[in-house]
Scaffold this motif. Structure first.
Motif, PDB file in Angstrom:
ATOM      1  N   ASN A   9      10.719   9.921   1.804  1.00  0.00           N
ATOM      2  CA  ASN A   9      10.206  10.238   0.560  1.00  0.00           C
ATOM      3  C   ASN A   9       9.656  11.554   0.351  1.00  0.00           C
ATOM      4  O   ASN A   9       9.673  12.327  -0.477  1.00  0.00           O
ATOM      5  CB  ASN A   9       9.321   9.081   0.104  1.00  0.00           C
ATOM      6  CG  ASN A   9       8.655   8.998  -1.266  1.00  0.00           C
ATOM      7  OD1 ASN A   9       7.578   9.186  -1.675  1.00  0.00           O
ATOM      8  ND2 ASN A   9       9.629   8.773  -2.196  1.00  0.00           N
ATOM      9  N   LEU A  38      11.751   4.916  -0.205  1.00  0.00           N
ATOM     10  CA  LEU A  38      10.290   4.934  -0.386  1.00  0.00           C
ATOM     11  C   LEU A  38       9.482   5.176   1.012  1.00  0.00           C
ATOM     12  O   LEU A  38       8.014   5.093   0.938  1.00  0.00           O
ATOM     13  CB  LEU A  38       9.623   3.805  -1.192  1.00  0.00           C
ATOM     14  CG  LEU A  38       9.985   4.026  -2.705  1.00  0.00           C
ATOM     15  CD1 LEU A  38      10.127   2.455  -3.380  1.00  0.00           C
ATOM     16  CD2 LEU A  38       8.968   4.725  -3.328  1.00  0.00           C
ATOM     17  N   SER A  39      10.238   5.250   2.039  1.00  0.00           N
ATOM     18  CA  SER A  39       9.651   5.210   3.379  1.00  0.00           C
ATOM     19  C   SER A  39       8.985   6.724   3.659  1.00  0.00           C
ATOM     20  O   SER A  39       9.476   7.707   2.883  1.00  0.00           O
ATOM     21  CB  SER A  39      10.606   5.239   4.561  1.00  0.00           C
ATOM     22  OG  SER A  39      11.785   6.228   4.324  1.00  0.00           O
ATOM     23  N   GLU A  40       7.972   6.852   4.240  1.00  0.00           N
ATOM     24  CA  GLU A  40       7.158   8.078   4.173  1.00  0.00           C
ATOM     25  C   GLU A  40       7.937   9.234   4.581  1.00  0.00           C
ATOM     26  O   GLU A  40       8.112  10.388   3.793  1.00  0.00           O
ATOM     27  CB  GLU A  40       6.105   8.186   5.426  1.00  0.00           C
ATOM     28  CG  GLU A  40       5.310   9.336   5.542  1.00  0.00           C
ATOM     29  CD  GLU A  40       4.408   9.140   6.527  1.00  0.00           C
ATOM     30  OE1 GLU A  40       3.546  10.276   6.807  1.00  0.00           O
ATOM     31  OE2 GLU A  40       3.900   7.898   7.176  1.00  0.00           O
ATOM     32  N   GLN A  49       1.584   1.089   0.461  1.00  0.00           N
ATOM     33  CA  GLN A  49       1.931   2.463   0.614  1.00  0.00           C
ATOM     34  C   GLN A  49       2.517   3.161  -0.626  1.00  0.00           C
ATOM     35  O   GLN A  49       2.922   4.154  -0.654  1.00  0.00           O
ATOM     36  CB  GLN A  49       3.150   2.411   1.830  1.00  0.00           C
ATOM     37  CG  GLN A  49       4.388   1.682   1.339  1.00  0.00           C
ATOM     38  CD  GLN A  49       5.293   1.171   2.749  1.00  0.00           C
ATOM     39  OE1 GLN A  49       5.749   2.289   3.000  1.00  0.00           O
ATOM     40  NE2 GLN A  49       4.969   0.032   3.162  1.00  0.00           N
ATOM     41  N   LEU A  50       2.519   2.358  -1.931  1.00  0.00           N
ATOM     42  CA  LEU A  50       3.150   2.705  -3.186  1.00  0.00           C
ATOM     43  C   LEU A  50       2.166   3.382  -3.926  1.00  0.00           C
ATOM     44  O   LEU A  50       0.915   2.828  -3.974  1.00  0.00           O
ATOM     45  CB  LEU A  50       3.780   1.506  -3.815  1.00  0.00           C
ATOM     46  CG  LEU A  50       4.897   0.800  -3.138  1.00  0.00           C
ATOM     47  CD1 LEU A  50       5.639  -0.352  -4.008  1.00  0.00           C
ATOM     48  CD2 LEU A  50       6.139   1.726  -2.697  1.00  0.00           C
ATOM     49  N   ASN A  55       5.358   7.500  -2.130  1.00  0.00           N
ATOM     50  CA  ASN A  55       4.613   6.932  -0.822  1.00  0.00           C
ATOM     51  C   ASN A  55       3.500   7.620  -0.724  1.00  0.00           C
ATOM     52  O   ASN A  55       3.304   8.815  -0.567  1.00  0.00           O
ATOM     53  CB  ASN A  55       5.686   6.921   0.164  1.00  0.00           C
ATOM     54  CG  ASN A  55       5.054   6.513   1.727  1.00  0.00           C
ATOM     55  OD1 ASN A  55       3.761   6.837   1.918  1.00  0.00           O
ATOM     56  ND2 ASN A  55       5.711   5.481   2.189  1.00  0.00           N
TER      57      ASN A  55
END
Length: 430
Positions: A345, A340-342, A135-136, A358
């Motif tokens: 972010n 960094l979660s959707e 996801q990064l 993300n």
């Protein structure tokens, strides 16, 4: 290109230069589990960054409050300050082992911090947490391990003055080098002290080498490195520098390049004295505020004629890392993962007018602003490219290159000699 193609590790080197953002004051590493905070068993994390002053009031603190609600027993103290002073204090904290638990990072610092053993191996922390790295959008690695993750990204693209293009008879922003040169010549021919392109090569702030020179190489899929080592004499870099010399010989570059800094470049464009520049999307609102009547557009940096591959998109980031001296690494990683979660972010990217770290996050502003939507599309069709991230003494490398390039543009030194000299200087730093 697909989002999967954007998920590239930026090895040392493969990096970034500091966009003129800001940096944060360092603290003392946080409290050990069970001993810190106001209540027994709580963990107090210190988060040193330069982001809070750059964001609307209350945004970052609001996100920290949300994190604390979702993670009972962990509190976050924000240590915030401007970039220049924070850089000094982060460097001091790295040397003395007093770096804050979580720290905002500029990619240009990473290599030196790894050498000092000051920042943690995030690959190990991600593995321990069972984190899905796919996801990064990108990671900054040294010798195969991740030490910094870009949380939000500020892309560098081609800005074009639509009115000047129209006056010069140019129908659309250039997509390749031939079109760019022709447009620059046509704009310069308008007279009135107008130039086609602006190139900042100040030795005091040498990030023009990253943003305005190497961007031509990355836009055509080229690289200035081979196996993490300098490779400045390769055909891709040679072609890019020869092209810049062509533009200089054609007289289309704004005068005074040797002393211009990024802020000067933006002012020249905003004032309508140059038709085109390569710059950060962070400057869109700056230009709109300084000259509301300026009609301008955004597009990808032109590639070599005939190139049809993926384009490297130069960028700068708000990166994040965890201090090696922290006694709260597990909790520190939870904060990194949260940012960094959707959804978080996307919110942070929206507030910063930046692109998310993300791959699934979509900032709200792209749906309400045609210019940002265009830029977001360009970003998604390319891949993040900044090979200075993670390199040792990255700023000095840029300065060395700029010195030699100026000899080519001002004194007639051949491109081959310029690149050979720069290669020799760079190797001495490795």
């Amino acid at each position: 290109m697909s989002k999967g193609a954007r998920r590239r590790s930026l090895t040392a080197g493969a990096g970034i230069t500091a966009i003129a953002l800001t940096a944060a004051a360092c603290g003392g590493g946080g409290d050990a589990p069970g001993t810190g905070g106001d209540e027994g068993g709580d963990v107090a994390l210190e988060f040193a960054q330069w982001w809070e002053p750059e964001l609307p009031d209350g945004v970052l603190r609001g996100l920290m409050d949300q994190f604390e609600e979702e993670n009972p027993g962990i509190t976050v103290e924000l240590l915030s300050g401007p970039y220049a002073s924070t850089k000094e204090q982060v460097v001091a904290g790295a040397a003395s082992g007093t770096m804050s638990d979580v720290v905002g990072l500029d990619g240009a610092w990473v290599h030196d911090f790894v050498d000092q053993g000051a920042i943690s191996d995030l690959s190990a922390l991600m593995s321990d947490a069972g984190y899905d790295e796919s996801q990064l959008a990108s990671q900054v690695q040294v010798e195969g391990s991740t030490y910094m993750i870009p949380v939000v990204n500020f892309a560098y693209m081609l800005f074009t003055n639509d009115d000047l293009l129209q006056q010069a008879g140019v129908e659309a922003p250039p997509t390749n080098r031939s079109e760019f040169k022709a447009a620059a010549e046509a704009i310069t021919a308008l007279g009135g002290n107008t130039s086609g392109w602006v190139l900042p090569l100040s030795l005091e702030t040498p990030n023009g080498v990253q943003n305005d020179v190497m961007s031509w190489v990355w836009a055509s899929g080229g690289s200035m490195l081979e196996d993490g080592q300098p490779d400045l004499t390769n055909p891709e870099v040679t072609s890019g520098v020869e092209y810049i010399k062509e533009l200089s010989d054609a007289g289309v570059i704004a005068p005074g390049a040797a002393t211009l800094k990024e802020q000067d470049k933006v002012e020249e464009f905003a004032n309508g004295r140059v038709g085109m520049m390569i710059s950060s999307l962070a400057h869109i609102n700056t230009i709109r505020e300084s000259n509301p009547d300026l009609n301008f557009n955004i597009s990808a940096v032109p590639a070599e004629d005939g190139y049809e591959g993926e384009r490297g998109i130069p960028y700068a980031s708000w990166g994040i890392g965890v201090a090696e001296n922290s006694e709260n690494k597990e909790e520190a990683w939870k904060l990194v993962e949260f940012l960094l979660s959707e959804s978080v972010n996307a919110e942070l990217s929206t507030a910063a007018n930046a692109f998310p770290g993300n791959t699934s996050a979509v900032p709200d502003y792209v749906q309400g602003d045609e210019l940002f939507q265009t830029a977001f599309d360009v970003w998604n069709e390319g891949y993040p490219a900044n090979e200075f991230v993670g390199l040792p003494v990255a700023e000095q490398l840029m300065r060395d290159f700029s010195e030699e390039l100026q000899r080519t543009l001002e004194e007639g030194q051949s491109v081959d000699v310029t690149l050979s000299n720069a290669q020799e200087k760079w190797m001495s730093e490795f």
